[in-house]
Scaffold this motif. Sequence first.
Motif, short mmCIF file in Angstrom:
data_model
loop_
_atom_site.label_atom_id
_atom_site.label_comp_id
_atom_site.label_asym_id
_atom_site.label_seq_id
_atom_site.Cartn_x
_atom_site.Cartn_y
_atom_site.Cartn_z
N LEU A 99 50.54 39.50 39.31
CA LEU A 99 50.65 38.13 38.52
C LEU A 99 49.85 37.12 39.64
CD1 LEU A 99 54.44 37.92 37.31
CD2 LEU A 99 52.24 38.27 35.85
N GLY A 100 50.04 37.49 40.96
CA GLY A 100 49.38 36.42 41.89
C GLY A 100 48.02 36.52 41.91
N TYR A 101 47.56 37.72 41.57
CA TYR A 101 46.09 37.73 41.80
C TYR A 101 45.44 38.04 40.29
CZ TYR A 101 46.78 38.56 46.71
OH TYR A 101 47.35 38.37 48.11
N ARG A 102 45.94 37.48 39.47
CA ARG A 102 45.53 37.90 38.11
C ARG A 102 44.11 37.40 38.03
NH1 ARG A 102 49.63 34.20 37.82
NH2 ARG A 102 49.15 32.32 36.87
N ALA A 103 43.66 36.07 38.15
CA ALA A 103 42.46 35.42 38.11
C ALA A 103 41.40 36.43 38.82
CB ALA A 103 42.32 34.04 38.70
N LEU A 104 41.96 36.92 39.90
CA LEU A 104 40.72 37.73 40.75
C LEU A 104 40.68 39.23 39.96
CD1 LEU A 104 39.18 38.44 43.20
CD2 LEU A 104 41.01 38.98 44.41
#
Length: 279
Positions: A19-24
């Motif tokens: 969830l924290g790195y979903r954009a990456l």
Amino acid sequence: MNPNAPQPLSLLALLRSFLGYRALIVQITKREVVGRYRGSLIGIGWSFLNPLLMLAVFTFVFSVVFQAKWGVALEGEEEGKGVFAVVLFVGLIVHALFAEILTRSPALILGNVNYVKKVIFPLEILPITAVLSALFHAAISMVVWLAAHCLLIGLPGWQIVFLPLVLLPLLVLSLGVAYILASLGVFLRDIGQTMGIVATVLLFLSPVFFPIERLPEQYQPLFLANPLTFIIQQAREVLIWRGVPDFMGLLVYTGIAMVVLLVGFAWFQKTRKGFADVL
């Protein structure tokens, strides 16, 4: 992010990372998909052309050359090459999804050395991007399958809505396997060479080209031990035979897949501090 610090091993930590790195994750997945076809004339059109050619070749070889049949009829019509093609292609799609993850996972860390040595990077998201990339190509293949089904047979049944539920346990299992192979690929370079062989063995030890009922009983347990067999059967159930999936079987499969994911993620987190030393 200190690479020598103890890494979290729980699935909750994996979920937080996702969830924290979903954009990456989305950006890397997009780069992987587009980068595969960069420089080619057709570009991403190969993602449509590859499954189409695969469907045509396998259908010709098995239904024309070997005269293979599934021994079934759809909508009261005698089985023809169209029925054989759509049934065969479902098995090929499921196998291709798992095989792509198997063959790519050992090189995930080896192919991204800069992420290990030069920058602070959440390495645990790399197997996730590999699974999503394989899922993208499987989705493209499903579009080709749907077009072939509509053209050769007609519209599929409403049970097609269960397909994501059928594939989800396989994706969970694949992610766990990807974590194990990504780590082992750093320390044992031969892993990458053997996965192609394993993928081929899984192809011929699963009911891709024939129904499992045609096998002698003494060989059926060997095929049932293949993690692809149950998923292929359930995918055909909802896509071809217009039935509902085996929910209890999917629940058991998901439980086993979650254990594999937990073990794989924990192994990856435990061994990741040694990646930089080896690379």
